[in-house]
Design a protein around this motif. Structure first.
Motif, PDB file in Angstrom:
ATOM      1  N   UNK A 102       0.789  -1.056   0.167  1.00  0.00           N
ATOM      2  CA  UNK A 102       0.129  -0.237   0.027  1.00  0.00           C
ATOM      3  C   UNK A 102       0.851   1.218   0.032  1.00  0.00           C
ATOM      4  N   UNK A 103       2.075   1.331   0.744  1.00  0.00           N
ATOM      5  CA  UNK A 103       3.017   2.378   0.976  1.00  0.00           C
ATOM      6  C   UNK A 103       3.567   2.508  -0.271  1.00  0.00           C
ATOM      7  N   UNK A 104       4.053   1.454  -1.031  1.00  0.00           N
ATOM      8  CA  UNK A 104       4.579   1.651  -2.391  1.00  0.00           C
ATOM      9  C   UNK A 104       3.712   2.205  -3.441  1.00  0.00           C
ATOM     10  N   UNK A 105       2.400   1.691  -3.609  1.00  0.00           N
ATOM     11  CA  UNK A 105       1.507   2.500  -4.524  1.00  0.00           C
ATOM     12  C   UNK A 105       1.399   3.980  -4.260  1.00  0.00           C
ATOM     13  N   UNK A 106       1.358   4.444  -3.285  1.00  0.00           N
ATOM     14  CA  UNK A 106       1.446   5.846  -2.779  1.00  0.00           C
ATOM     15  C   UNK A 106       2.470   6.457  -3.134  1.00  0.00           C
ATOM     16  N   UNK A 107       3.715   5.944  -2.748  1.00  0.00           N
ATOM     17  CA  UNK A 107       5.041   6.566  -3.151  1.00  0.00           C
ATOM     18  C   UNK A 107       5.475   6.500  -4.757  1.00  0.00           C
ATOM     19  N   UNK A 108       4.759   5.483  -5.348  1.00  0.00           N
ATOM     20  CA  UNK A 108       5.016   5.372  -6.887  1.00  0.00           C
ATOM     21  C   UNK A 108       4.471   6.520  -7.662  1.00  0.00           C
ATOM     22  N   UNK A 109       3.396   6.851  -7.120  1.00  0.00           N
ATOM     23  CA  UNK A 109       2.410   7.966  -7.887  1.00  0.00           C
ATOM     24  C   UNK A 109       3.383   9.513  -7.585  1.00  0.00           C
ATOM     25  N   UNK A 110       3.564   9.483  -6.444  1.00  0.00           N
ATOM     26  CA  UNK A 110       4.598  10.907  -6.109  1.00  0.00           C
ATOM     27  C   UNK A 110       5.572  10.811  -6.894  1.00  0.00           C
ATOM     28  N   UNK A 111       6.373   9.520  -7.008  1.00  0.00           N
ATOM     29  CA  UNK A 111       8.002   9.617  -7.452  1.00  0.00           C
ATOM     30  C   UNK A 111       7.743   9.726  -9.055  1.00  0.00           C
ATOM     31  N   UNK A 112       6.459   9.272  -9.723  1.00  0.00           N
ATOM     32  CA  UNK A 112       6.441   9.249 -11.237  1.00  0.00           C
ATOM     33  C   UNK A 112       6.591  10.662 -11.607  1.00  0.00           C
ATOM     34  N   UNK A 113       5.684  11.581 -11.043  1.00  0.00           N
ATOM     35  CA  UNK A 113       5.688  12.908 -11.360  1.00  0.00           C
ATOM     36  C   UNK A 113       6.909  13.702 -10.990  1.00  0.00           C
ATOM     37  N   UNK A 114       7.646  13.394  -9.873  1.00  0.00           N
ATOM     38  CA  UNK A 114       8.856  13.854  -9.858  1.00  0.00           C
ATOM     39  C   UNK A 114       9.815  13.587 -10.759  1.00  0.00           C
ATOM     40  N   UNK A 115       9.986  12.182 -11.335  1.00  0.00           N
ATOM     41  CA  UNK A 115      10.872  11.677 -12.054  1.00  0.00           C
ATOM     42  C   UNK A 115      10.703  12.471 -13.499  1.00  0.00           C
ATOM     43  N   UNK A 116       9.353  12.690 -13.793  1.00  0.00           N
ATOM     44  CA  UNK A 116       9.154  13.138 -15.075  1.00  0.00           C
ATOM     45  C   UNK A 116       9.799  14.721 -15.138  1.00  0.00           C
ATOM     46  N   UNK A 117       9.536  15.312 -14.145  1.00  0.00           N
ATOM     47  CA  UNK A 117       9.959  16.805 -13.887  1.00  0.00           C
ATOM     48  C   UNK A 117      11.695  16.688 -14.005  1.00  0.00           C
TER      49      UNK A 117
END
Length: 562
Positions: A310-325
């Motif tokens: 559950x924690x991983x899913x939440x972090x993935x969404x945040x990190x995905x946007x950060x990685x794009x920028x």
């Protein structure tokens, strides 16, 4: 007393080896000087081969020996190429003889190629009916087979056959009294070799004695006392008896060693069987313990995985946007500059005391673009620039920008280093090699070829990001302008460097003075063309990839850490 004599003998041998190595290097320098001063192609071919033969005889560390062998093959191939182009049988036969000696003397040499080159030289001498030269090659082959008999069971037979052929030729010259003292020594040695081989093979005693006596007879006819050596028949008879005893001893020792090896192998097999059985029992017990531990670990892991999913899913969404920028910013700016912009909202412009700027540009691009499909033009540019990006990343250079068909990159920024001039030159050699392959593909497809100019200059500059919109990392200064002049006034498919860059890289690369060019605000400046890495410092004769000696030399110059 014996220990003292042994130490003295060891010191004498070491002195002789050092003296021999020094003499080889002196000879190497003299051949190199002659090679670069002569304009005669025949002399160049022979000097190239002599230079290569001297290189493979040099001793050194394993890395140095590999470098010497690579350099030797590079020069030998050039010598053969020149000889083939001259189409002169006499020169070509000499070159093949040298090539045989190179493969024979190289550490870990290709002995099959040594024999092949000796035979090529022999065939040419036969066609030219040059008997004395045939004899010279036959003597080399006989000695090769004799010295390397351990490589092949029939080498002794080949040595005997080849030595007898040489004797047959030299007998004619001997009867006509046309052999010099050095040739008489070789003639005598061949009879002695025949006697040794016959003794080793257990031949007829009288035939063996006849060979030794004939060797003595020829040696006695030498005028130079220094070349005569021992002259008593009794010495040859003793040598004959010793060789018989040695052959018998060798056969006996071979049988004893074979029996010992069989017994040792059997003992190891029995010991190994007991060890294997014990290891299997221990392994079975360990497997039972491991299975129990795995079951417990699996149960606990399932609990942890459920909680972390559950924690991983939440972090993935945040990190995905950060990685794009972050990826978008890093694709535009160097990492240090990008981090500074993210933290402070702006980046400081920096001065660099030494950086190396490289420009590339395609010759006649406007003409090519005028009759080529625009989509094809963009596709080709993308192929080239993508390859350039990969190469400059390998050599720690920073891409600045592309303008149309022009490409610009810099070494030594944003992180300063001392090796940027060498790094940029190595990258330029790889880019030139890529473009050569690219042109070949174009020619095979019948398409318009693309030709490239490269210009490099080293010096101080300013780098940074200016403005607040559409960030772009750029460089400014006279160093950039001079690099652009090197490219625009350069030779197609060559690497043009300024006097400053030349002084920094001349110890690592072969360079050629090209003349003076007009530089804005400076007047005329000297320009050089980089041909490739110095052969001794390159992994291969192409002169593109540096070897271990190259890196050691960079450390000696303080460009990288040792």
């Amino acid at each position: 007393m014996r220990e003292k004599q042994g130490k003295i003998l060891t010191i004498v041998l070491l002195c002789l080896i050092a003296q021999h190595s020094y003499a080889q290097k002196i000879h190497l320098d003299s051949v190199r000087q002659a090679l670069f001063t002569t304009r005669n192609d025949t002399a160049k071919a022979i000097l190239r081969m002599d230079y290569a033969l001297t290189l493979v005889k040099l001793d050194g560390t394993p890395g140095q020996v590999v470098a010497y062998n690579n350099a030797a093959l590079y020069h030998a191939k050039l010598g053969i190429s020149i000889a083939k182009r001259l189409n002169d049988p006499k020169t070509l036969s000499k070159v093949y003889t040298f090539m045989g000696q190179i493969h024979e003397n190289a550490k870990g040499g290709d002995y099959a190629k040594a024999v092949d080159n000796y035979n090529k030289a022999l065939e040419i001498f036969k066609e030219r009916q040059d008997s004395i030269s045939q004899a010279a090659v036959l003597i080399k082959l006989a000695r090769f087979y004799y010295n390397f008999n351990y490589l092949n069971t029939d080498y002794y037979d080949k040595s005997l056959e080849t030595a007898q052929k040489a004797i047959q030729i030299l007998e004619v010259f001997y009867q006509q009294n046309k052999l010099s003292d050095p040739w008489l020594v070789k003639f005598s040695d061949m009879y002695e070799t025949v006697g040794d081989i016959k003794a080793w093979k257990g031949g007829d005693n009288q035939e063996i004695l006849n060979s030794y006596e004939r060797s003595h007879e020829i040696r006695s006819s030498i005028d130079d006392d220094k070349l005569k050596g021992k002259s008593l028949k009794y010495d040859y008879m003793l040598r004959f008896r010793d060789s018989q005893k040695k052959a018998a001893d060798q056969r006996l020792w071979a049988a004893v060693i074979g029996l010992v090896l069989i017994l040792v192998f059997a003992a190891f097999m029995v010991y190994g069987f007991f060890l294997l059985r014990k290891k299997r029992n221990d392994l079975a017990e360990q497997n039972i313990k491991i299975e129990r531990m795995n079951a417990e670990i699996k149960h606990r892991s399932e609990e942890i995985m459920e909680q972390s999913e559950q924690l991983k899913l939440a972090n993935e969404e945040i990190n995905l946007e950060k990685d794009k920028s972050d990826k978008l910013l890093l694709n535009i700016l160097p990492s240090d500059v990008a981090e500074e912009l993210k933290v402070n909202g702006r980046s400081q412009v920096r001065n660099y005391d030494m950086a190396t700027v490289m420009f590339t540009d395609f010759k006649g691009f406007t003409k090519i673009a005028s009759f080529t499909d625009p989509a094809e033009i963009v596709k080709n540019l993308d192929t080239c620039f993508a390859a350039f990006d990969q190469i400059i990343e390998e050599y720690n250079l920073e891409k600045i920008k592309t303008i149309g068909d022009a490409y610009m990159c810099v070494g030594g920024i944003p992180n300063e280093n001392k090796s940027n001039a060498v790094d940029a030159t190595l990258a330029a050699l790889s880019i030139r090699k890529f473009m050569a392959d690219f042109r070949t593909e174009k020619l095979l497809r019948g398409e318009q070829v693309w030709e490239l100019r490269l210009g490099i200059n080293t010096g101080p500059l300013i780098a940074g990001v200016i403005g607040t919109k559409k960030f772009a990392y750029d460089v400014w200064g006279d160093t950039v302008n001079t690099a652009s002049r090197m490219e625009s006034n350069g030779v197609v498919n060559e690497i043009s460097v300024s006097q400053v860059t030349y002084e920094l890289v001349k110890d690592f690369f072969e360079c050629e003075y090209h003349g003076k060019v007009q530089a804005k605000g400076k007047g005329e400046i000297d320009m050089y063309l980089v041909k490739g890495i110095i052969p001794e410092l390159s992994e291969s004769y192409e002169g593109i990839k540096p070897n271990e000696l190259f890196r050691e030399k960079m450390a000696e110059h303080g460009l990288i850490d040792a």
